[in-house]
Design a protein around this motif. Structure first.
Motif, PDB file in Angstrom:
ATOM      1  N   PRO A 123      -3.450   9.319  -6.011  1.00  0.00           N
ATOM      2  CA  PRO A 123      -4.023   8.061  -6.517  1.00  0.00           C
ATOM      3  C   PRO A 123      -4.317   8.159  -8.007  1.00  0.00           C
ATOM      4  O   PRO A 123      -4.824   9.184  -8.478  1.00  0.00           O
ATOM      5  CB  PRO A 123      -5.305   7.913  -5.696  1.00  0.00           C
ATOM      6  CG  PRO A 123      -5.064   8.730  -4.461  1.00  0.00           C
ATOM      7  CD  PRO A 123      -4.203   9.885  -4.893  1.00  0.00           C
TER       8      PRO A 123
ATOM      9  N   TYR B 244      -6.668   0.831  -6.888  1.00  0.00           N
ATOM     10  CA  TYR B 244      -5.901   1.569  -5.882  1.00  0.00           C
ATOM     11  C   TYR B 244      -6.150   3.064  -6.056  1.00  0.00           C
ATOM     12  O   TYR B 244      -5.238   3.858  -6.260  1.00  0.00           O
ATOM     13  CB  TYR B 244      -4.410   1.235  -6.010  1.00  0.00           C
ATOM     14  CG  TYR B 244      -3.601   1.559  -4.774  1.00  0.00           C
ATOM     15  CD1 TYR B 244      -4.067   1.244  -3.506  1.00  0.00           C
ATOM     16  CD2 TYR B 244      -2.361   2.170  -4.881  1.00  0.00           C
ATOM     17  CE1 TYR B 244      -3.323   1.533  -2.382  1.00  0.00           C
ATOM     18  CE2 TYR B 244      -1.600   2.469  -3.763  1.00  0.00           C
ATOM     19  CZ  TYR B 244      -2.090   2.145  -2.513  1.00  0.00           C
ATOM     20  OH  TYR B 244      -1.334   2.435  -1.384  1.00  0.00           O
TER      21      TYR B 244
ATOM     22  N   HIS C 296      -4.407   7.438  -1.010  1.00  0.00           N
ATOM     23  CA  HIS C 296      -4.907   6.178  -1.543  1.00  0.00           C
ATOM     24  C   HIS C 296      -5.904   5.573  -0.558  1.00  0.00           C
ATOM     25  O   HIS C 296      -5.792   5.755   0.663  1.00  0.00           O
ATOM     26  CB  HIS C 296      -3.743   5.216  -1.781  1.00  0.00           C
ATOM     27  CG  HIS C 296      -2.739   5.734  -2.774  1.00  0.00           C
ATOM     28  ND1 HIS C 296      -1.747   6.629  -2.429  1.00  0.00           N
ATOM     29  CD2 HIS C 296      -2.606   5.505  -4.106  1.00  0.00           C
ATOM     30  CE1 HIS C 296      -1.026   6.913  -3.507  1.00  0.00           C
ATOM     31  NE2 HIS C 296      -1.521   6.250  -4.530  1.00  0.00           N
TER      32      HIS C 296
ATOM     33  N   TYR D  48       0.852  -1.194   0.000  1.00  0.00           N
ATOM     34  CA  TYR D  48       0.000   0.000   0.000  1.00  0.00           C
ATOM     35  C   TYR D  48       0.890   1.247   0.000  1.00  0.00           C
ATOM     36  O   TYR D  48       0.752   2.145   0.829  1.00  0.00           O
ATOM     37  CB  TYR D  48      -0.960  -0.027   1.189  1.00  0.00           C
ATOM     38  CG  TYR D  48      -1.939  -1.173   1.105  1.00  0.00           C
ATOM     39  CD1 TYR D  48      -2.741  -1.351  -0.020  1.00  0.00           C
ATOM     40  CD2 TYR D  48      -2.044  -2.115   2.129  1.00  0.00           C
ATOM     41  CE1 TYR D  48      -3.631  -2.420  -0.113  1.00  0.00           C
ATOM     42  CE2 TYR D  48      -2.934  -3.177   2.041  1.00  0.00           C
ATOM     43  CZ  TYR D  48      -3.723  -3.321   0.921  1.00  0.00           C
ATOM     44  OH  TYR D  48      -4.594  -4.380   0.820  1.00  0.00           O
TER      45      TYR D  48
END
Length: 518
Positions: free
Chosen positions: A406, A414, A424, A319
């Motif tokens: 993002p 995502y 994000h 992430y």
């Protein structure tokens, strides 16, 4: 217990002290001749050329009663680690009954010398120890470390992202920032029990001047370093020659690259009530992610029931908040890992690679577990299957990556956070100030306290700023003054009831990567 591992204390152990005996991934065998002194003690024969060991580092053992010491040597002689309680040294001299632990010594593929490692076993709790490496006539400097309570529910450890010494182009400046972060972090947290790596110790895998700068701080000989292999550590054998890790599987699926340069593997250790599992995320293609999941599954099934918390460590942040957010390999890992980690009861995932900080929302099966969890929440309850993912910023200041917006054109899965569209969707907090930071994790019973702390300011040592690699420094893209060293960037208290510990999804066992993704 491996029969080749000697005990530091051969007396009967208390019930809390002897709750585990975990085998290391390789036995500690004597290379050369040893002389038996009695009572299980040995001493190595004198080194032939008097060369002193270099690159000494204290590593984590299989549990809190062990440490692994690794080093380089120019001599292929019988070498040991000599250990004694610090209180028994008189004028710096080791007592006659100091215990020695024989080393494994092997040819060094990097610089033509040799690398050695030995396991110190049978440590007692709440004790300060002194140790030195080598043999009669060629001892290293004496170093010290201390153990703490083995039976408590409290544990403090520190997590460091990407020192990557040499990445700024100035090894000395990078090393100065790294040394300063360790000094700042351990001055503020002297009772930290582990130093956990996020990977990328150096810029170039086989560059020994970079390794020398990374290994220069004496704090790395006083506190155990739990190594993680990063993509810049791959490409040679230096990583595993500098770090020997416990319970390591070095089978092909856990490596990356050609056989001649494979380094790393997956490993695990248990410290107090926390199960740590470290995987080589460089190996992800051709079924390697499935192999990693299989490894984690096996470790959790065998040892998870003994742990209150499971902490997973690897380099590539799935992430990612910055430059690596939509790398093709990270997109693959985002598909492969999260559901498996939820099913396995992982509590906390610590990652590096993106040289910026992020802390996720509670993620379950690859989705935000509670749609109402607010950005930057100071307290969260993770519940069964909930996982927190943390990405560490640079600990040395050698390189920073700016946060990225993002971009669903690169990965439609995502995209932006509905509650904070600049971030994000997975991340509760994303931060970059171009100042050095480290992460402190405090285990307090059923709680985990995770805090990102500044170890520097915009002033030197901060190589990327000093060398003009970045154009601004401070909060708000440089619009604010850099807060003081020791100030907090982010802090969260994670509440866990521990009901999902120690088991994989027994109702639906997964045997392949595809099974995990269903």
């Amino acid at each position: 217990m491996d029969g080749n591992l000697m005990k530091l204390d051969n007396r009967a152990e208390g019930p809390g002290f002897a709750r585990r005996r975990l085998a290391l991934g390789a036995t500690a065998v004597v290379m050369g001749v040893t002389a038996v002194l009695g009572s299980g003690l040995t001493t190595a024969a004198s080194a032939a050329d008097g060369a002193q060991p270099t690159g000494i580092i204290l590593g984590v053992g299989a549990d809190e009663s062990q440490r692994v010491v690794s080093w380089y040597s120019s001599a292929n002689t019988a070498q040991v680690v000599q250990v004694a309680p610090a209180s028994k040294l008189v004028n710096g001299k080791f007592p006659a009954d100091a215990v020695t632990f024989p080393a494994t010594v092997a040819a060094n593929t990097v610089n033509g010398g040799y690398n050695g490692h030995a396991t110190i076993d049978g440590l007692k709790q709440n004790t300060a120890y002194s140790y030195r490496v080598g043999a009669d006539g060629s001892w290293s400097t004496t170093y010290s470390f201390k153990t703490q309570d083995f039976n408590g529910n409290n544990l403090d450890f520190l997590f460091f992202g990407d020192p990557q010494i040499g990445s700024s182009g100035d090894v000395a400046k990078d090393g100065a920032g790294w040394d300063d972060t360790l000094n700042v972090a351990l001055a503020a947290n002297p009772n930290a029990e582990l130093l956990v790596s996020g990977g990328d110790q150096v810029e170039s895998a086989n560059n020994e001047p970079q390794w020398n700068a990374f290994l220069a701080p004496d704090k790395l000989r006083q506190y155990p370093w739990a190594a993680t292999i990063g993509n810049h550590d791959v490409g040679g054998k230096a990583y595993e020659q500098h770090f020997w890790t416990p319970n390591t599987d070095r089978s092909a699926p856990y490596y990356n690259g050609a056989a001649a340069t494979r380094s790393g593997g997956d490993y695990w250790y248990m410290y107090k009530n926390v199960l740590f599992i470290d995987i080589n995320s460089n190996a992800y293609a051709s079924g390697s992610d499935a192999a990693h999941i299989g490894y984690i599954t096996d470790v959790v099934k065998k040892h998870g029931a003994d742990a209150k918390h499971t902490v997973l460590v690897y380099h590539h942040s799935i992430y990612s908040p910055a430059d690596h957010a939509n790398d093709s390999d990270n997109k693959q890992r985002r598909q492969d890992f999260p559901t498996a980690f939820s099913r396995l009861g992982v509590d906390l995932v610590l990652q590096g690679h993106d040289h910026s900080y992020s802390r996720s929302y509670v993620i379950k099966n690859g989705q935000k577990a509670n749609k109402g969890e607010q950005p930057g929440a100071a307290q969260v309850s993770k519940g069964p299957g909930g996982v927190i993912y943390v990405t560490a910023n640079s600990a040395s200041g050698s390189k920073y990556y700016d946060l990225t917006a993002p971009d669903t054109t690169k990965d439609p899965n995502y995209g932006p956070d509905p509650l904070n569209p600049k971030s994000h969707w997975a991340n509760s907090v994303e931060n970059q100030e171009h100042v050095r930071t480290y992460v402190r994790v405090q285990v307090r019973g059923n709680k985990l306290v995770v805090e990102n702390i500044r170890s520097g300011t915009c002033a030197a040592p901060n190589a990327a700023v000093e060398l003009g690699k970045v154009s601004w420094c401070g909060p708000g893209n440089g619009t604010g003054a850099a807060p003081a060293v020791g100030s907090t960037v982010d802090k969260v208290v994670i509440h866990s009831n521990g009901t999902d510990k120690g088991k994989a999804d027994e109702a639906k066992p997964a045997t392949t990567e595809a099974d995990w993704l269903q």
